[in-house]
Scaffold this motif. Structure first.
Motif, mmCIF file in Angstrom:
data_model
loop_
_atom_site.group_PDB
_atom_site.id
_atom_site.type_symbol
_atom_site.label_atom_id
_atom_site.label_comp_id
_atom_site.label_asym_id
_atom_site.label_seq_id
_atom_site.Cartn_x
_atom_site.Cartn_y
_atom_site.Cartn_z
ATOM 1 N N SER A 125 0.815 -1.217 0.000
ATOM 2 C CA SER A 125 0.000 0.000 0.000
ATOM 3 C C SER A 125 0.848 1.266 0.000
ATOM 4 O O SER A 125 0.373 2.342 -0.367
ATOM 5 N N ARG A 126 2.124 1.146 0.411
ATOM 6 C CA ARG A 126 3.010 2.316 0.453
ATOM 7 C C ARG A 126 3.621 2.636 -0.912
ATOM 8 O O ARG A 126 4.360 3.603 -1.042
ATOM 9 N N VAL A 127 3.341 1.803 -1.906
ATOM 10 C CA VAL A 127 3.875 2.068 -3.246
ATOM 11 C C VAL A 127 3.311 3.365 -3.800
ATOM 12 O O VAL A 127 4.011 4.132 -4.474
ATOM 13 N N PHE A 128 2.038 3.628 -3.513
ATOM 14 C CA PHE A 128 1.381 4.835 -4.032
ATOM 15 C C PHE A 128 1.623 5.970 -3.046
ATOM 16 O O PHE A 128 0.799 6.259 -2.171
ATOM 17 N N PHE A 129 2.762 6.616 -3.209
ATOM 18 C CA PHE A 129 3.209 7.629 -2.260
ATOM 19 C C PHE A 129 2.555 8.984 -2.490
ATOM 20 O O PHE A 129 2.695 9.894 -1.681
ATOM 21 N N ALA A 130 1.869 9.141 -3.628
ATOM 22 C CA ALA A 130 1.228 10.412 -3.953
ATOM 23 C C ALA A 130 -0.181 10.149 -4.442
ATOM 24 O O ALA A 130 -0.507 9.054 -4.907
ATOM 25 N N GLY A 131 -1.027 11.182 -4.346
ATOM 26 C CA GLY A 131 -2.400 11.035 -4.818
ATOM 27 C C GLY A 131 -2.499 11.032 -6.322
ATOM 28 O O GLY A 131 -3.529 10.648 -6.878
ATOM 29 N N SER A 137 2.112 -9.559 -3.012
ATOM 30 C CA SER A 137 2.406 -8.151 -3.264
ATOM 31 C C SER A 137 1.628 -7.647 -4.470
ATOM 32 O O SER A 137 1.076 -6.537 -4.447
ATOM 33 N N LEU A 138 1.576 -8.452 -5.535
ATOM 34 C CA LEU A 138 0.860 -8.036 -6.742
ATOM 35 C C LEU A 138 -0.614 -7.819 -6.463
ATOM 36 O O LEU A 138 -1.204 -6.822 -6.898
ATOM 37 N N VAL A 139 -1.223 -8.742 -5.725
ATOM 38 C CA VAL A 139 -2.653 -8.621 -5.403
ATOM 39 C C VAL A 139 -2.907 -7.368 -4.582
ATOM 40 O O VAL A 139 -3.864 -6.620 -4.821
ATOM 41 N N ARG A 140 -2.046 -7.119 -3.586
ATOM 42 C CA ARG A 140 -2.224 -5.938 -2.741
ATOM 43 C C ARG A 140 -2.053 -4.646 -3.537
ATOM 44 O O ARG A 140 -2.824 -3.689 -3.362
ATOM 45 N N VAL A 141 -1.036 -4.611 -4.411
ATOM 46 C CA VAL A 141 -0.806 -3.405 -5.209
ATOM 47 C C VAL A 141 -1.973 -3.166 -6.161
ATOM 48 O O VAL A 141 -2.471 -2.036 -6.292
ATOM 49 N N LEU A 142 -2.432 -4.229 -6.829
ATOM 50 C CA LEU A 142 -3.553 -4.086 -7.756
ATOM 51 C C LEU A 142 -4.826 -3.694 -7.025
ATOM 52 O O LEU A 142 -5.644 -2.912 -7.547
ATOM 53 N N SER A 143 -5.011 -4.202 -5.815
ATOM 54 C CA SER A 143 -6.192 -3.847 -5.032
ATOM 55 C C SER A 143 -6.196 -2.360 -4.692
ATOM 56 O O SER A 143 -7.214 -1.668 -4.854
ATOM 57 N N THR A 144 -5.042 -1.867 -4.231
ATOM 58 C CA THR A 144 -4.940 -0.439 -3.910
ATOM 59 C C THR A 144 -5.104 0.412 -5.163
ATOM 60 O O THR A 144 -5.775 1.450 -5.151
ATOM 61 N N TYR A 145 -4.492 -0.038 -6.254
ATOM 62 C CA TYR A 145 -4.579 0.704 -7.511
ATOM 63 C C TYR A 145 -6.026 0.760 -8.006
ATOM 64 O O TYR A 145 -6.513 1.820 -8.434
ATOM 65 N N THR A 146 -6.717 -0.366 -7.935
ATOM 66 C CA THR A 146 -8.115 -0.411 -8.383
ATOM 67 C C THR A 146 -8.985 0.509 -7.546
ATOM 68 O O THR A 146 -9.873 1.207 -8.065
ATOM 69 N N THR A 147 -8.753 0.522 -6.239
ATOM 70 C CA THR A 147 -9.528 1.388 -5.351
ATOM 71 C C THR A 147 -9.340 2.864 -5.720
ATOM 72 O O THR A 147 -10.306 3.633 -5.799
ATOM 73 N N GLN A 148 -8.087 3.254 -5.974
ATOM 74 C CA GLN A 148 -7.831 4.645 -6.328
ATOM 75 C C GLN A 148 -8.403 4.986 -7.699
ATOM 76 O O GLN A 148 -8.894 6.105 -7.919
ATOM 77 N N LEU A 149 -8.346 4.024 -8.630
ATOM 78 C CA LEU A 149 -8.965 4.258 -9.932
ATOM 79 C C LEU A 149 -10.471 4.477 -9.792
ATOM 80 O O LEU A 149 -11.049 5.373 -10.423
ATOM 81 N N THR A 150 -11.098 3.656 -8.984
ATOM 82 C CA THR A 150 -12.543 3.767 -8.785
ATOM 83 C C THR A 150 -12.911 5.132 -8.228
ATOM 84 O O THR A 150 -13.876 5.770 -8.682
ATOM 85 N N HIS A 151 -12.157 5.580 -7.245
ATOM 86 C CA HIS A 151 -12.427 6.901 -6.661
ATOM 87 C C HIS A 151 -12.197 7.994 -7.696
ATOM 88 O O HIS A 151 -12.930 8.997 -7.749
ATOM 89 N N GLY A 152 -11.152 7.824 -8.531
ATOM 90 C CA GLY A 152 -10.865 8.838 -9.545
ATOM 91 C C GLY A 152 -11.956 8.942 -10.586
ATOM 92 O O GLY A 152 -12.414 10.049 -10.924
ATOM 93 N N PHE A 153 -12.404 7.793 -11.116
ATOM 94 C CA PHE A 153 -13.479 7.821 -12.107
ATOM 95 C C PHE A 153 -14.796 8.263 -11.478
ATOM 96 O O PHE A 153 -15.631 8.878 -12.139
ATOM 97 N N SER A 180 -3.466 7.251 -16.213
ATOM 98 C CA SER A 180 -2.792 6.130 -15.562
ATOM 99 C C SER A 180 -3.150 4.812 -16.230
ATOM 100 O O SER A 180 -2.281 3.962 -16.458
ATOM 101 N N VAL A 181 -4.435 4.621 -16.577
ATOM 102 C CA VAL A 181 -4.869 3.390 -17.241
ATOM 103 C C VAL A 181 -4.195 3.264 -18.605
ATOM 104 O O VAL A 181 -3.699 2.189 -18.977
#
Length: 401
Positions: free
Chosen positions: A148-154, A342-358, A373-374
């Motif tokens: 989850s710390r991979v995404f250090f910025a919004g 790690s891949l599942v966790r990163v993709l999960s966090t990424y998907t969540t942020q994408l959902t909020h963005g869209f 980003s997509v």
């Protein structure tokens, strides 16, 4: 070559390896494994004429060597510097300098730096750095790396660009530690830059370490992992020093934590020993097997054949496989499990942020950030596929890639 009476050899190294001797020319990185009697004959040729070396061999081993074939092999390896014929003046025949080997090559570059990097004071500093980092990880949970710390910025599109800019120098440092560890031993080593698909990769050539005894070859293969530990420790300490009054790291600290996470993954990657990683080379060196992966693949493929059609294996190979096979399974399973997690966790966090963005609505900054980003992520896979197809067509046509 039949008229030759003596030869002048390049500087050669001789490393005893049990029933064989590894002979090499370090300046060209040409090596050959010779039986003990062949290495003894080569040593005689360094200081004696060809007839004298043959006479010595006949007395020592009670047989006549095929000297013409032996000299042809030495020439193909590039071991022979000069070959003098009988037409030379008789006064030169007794000149020892004509028969002696060529002088050793000059010291390798960065030898002093390499000795300093791996000196006793340096190891004390490295130990203190790693110990302090462990203490910080235990006491300061805000700096512990994680998916989850991979995404250090919004801003999603910024993350991969910044991490690539940070990770490329760190990967180079990993390879540089391999090079310095080799040059500390006086062995030639170098880094080359290449690419896999569109990714820039650094490759280290450590052929020169085969001029030193086997036990001294282990550390140069481990040196890159030492670099990863030091980099990881330094990044954690930097993130801890960058904390605000609330205890959370600032943007530089968050970037350091994300980089530390990928450094840890790079360290674990080395345990995928079927992919000729650092750990693979260490095991191959310790066991005296230059191709553990090939040995394992041959063994696994043989299991699919009838017993009568399986290739013969030496007892030594069987002994290695009895424990190397289970070790490979254990290491690969652990590394792949952690990588998948790690891949599942990163993709999960990424998907969540994408959902909020869209979900923020079309035309908003977060919407366009998610859209870009997509395209960036998908574009990487498309580009990789295009380049792979191009390289495959080039191979089929025999064209340079």
């Amino acid at each position: 070559m039949s008229g030759a009476t003596r030869i002048r050899l390049h500087h050669l190294t001789f490393v005893d390896e049990g029933d064989e001797v590894l002979v090499g020319r370090p300046d060209t990185e040409a090596y050959a494994v010779l039986p003990v009697d062949g290495a003894d004959l080569l040593r005689q040729l360094q200081d004696h004429t060809i007839p004298e070396a043959v006479a010595w061999y006949e007395q020592a081993y009670q047989e006549t060597p095929d000297i013409e074939s032996f000299l042809d092999d030495l020439r193909e390896l590039g071991f022979i510097h000069e070959l003098d014929s009988d037409s030379d003046s008789d006064s030169d025949n007794n000149n020892d300098s004509d028969n002696a080997s060529a002088p050793p090559p000059p010291p390798v570059r960065l030898h002093r730096l390499a000795k300093a990097v791996f000196s006793a004071p340096a190891w004390l500093l490295y130990t203190a750095l790693a110990t302090t980092a462990v203490a910080v990880l235990v006491t300061v949970p805000q700096v512990r790396p994680g998916p989850s710390r991979v995404f250090f910025a919004g801003t999603l599109w910024l993350v991969p660009f910044v991490l690539v800019a940070v990770e490329i120098p760190l990967i180079y440092l990993h390879e540089m530690f391999h090079v310095l560890a080799g040059r500390r031993l006086g062995a030639a080593s170098r880094i080359s830059i290449g690419h896999r698909l569109y990714f820039v990769v650094f490759q280290t050539t450590l052929t020169g370490i085969y001029s030193v005894p086997r036990r001294k070859r282990v550390f140069p293969f481990l040196a890159g992992m030492v670099s990863d530990i030091l980099v990881f420790s330094a990044l954690i300490l930097f993130a801890a020093a960058d904390r605000t009054d609330a205890g959370t790291p600032g943007l530089p600290g968050r970037i350091a934590i994300a980089a530390a996470y990928f450094t840890a993954l790079r360290f674990l990657w080395q345990f995928l020993i079927f992919m000729e990683t650092d750990v693979h080379h260490v095991l191959a060196t310790v066991l005296g097997r230059t191709d553990l992966r090939g040995l394992t693949q041959t063994y696994l493929r043989s299991l699919l054949r009838p017993r009568a059609e399986r290739p013969a294996m030496t007892e030594r190979d069987r002994a290695v496989l009895r424990w190397f096979g289970p070790l490979t399974v254990a290491c690969v399973t652990a590394a792949m499990a952690f990588g998948l997690y790690s891949l599942v966790r990163v993709l999960s966090t990424y998907t969540t942020q994408l959902t909020h963005g869209f979900g923020a609505g079309a035309g908003t900054g977060r919407f366009w950030d998610s859209t870009f980003s997509v395209f960036f992520v998908v574009g990487q896979f498309v580009l990789a596929g295009v380049l792979a197809a191009r390289d495959r067509r080039a191979r089929q046509k025999g064209l340079p890639q």
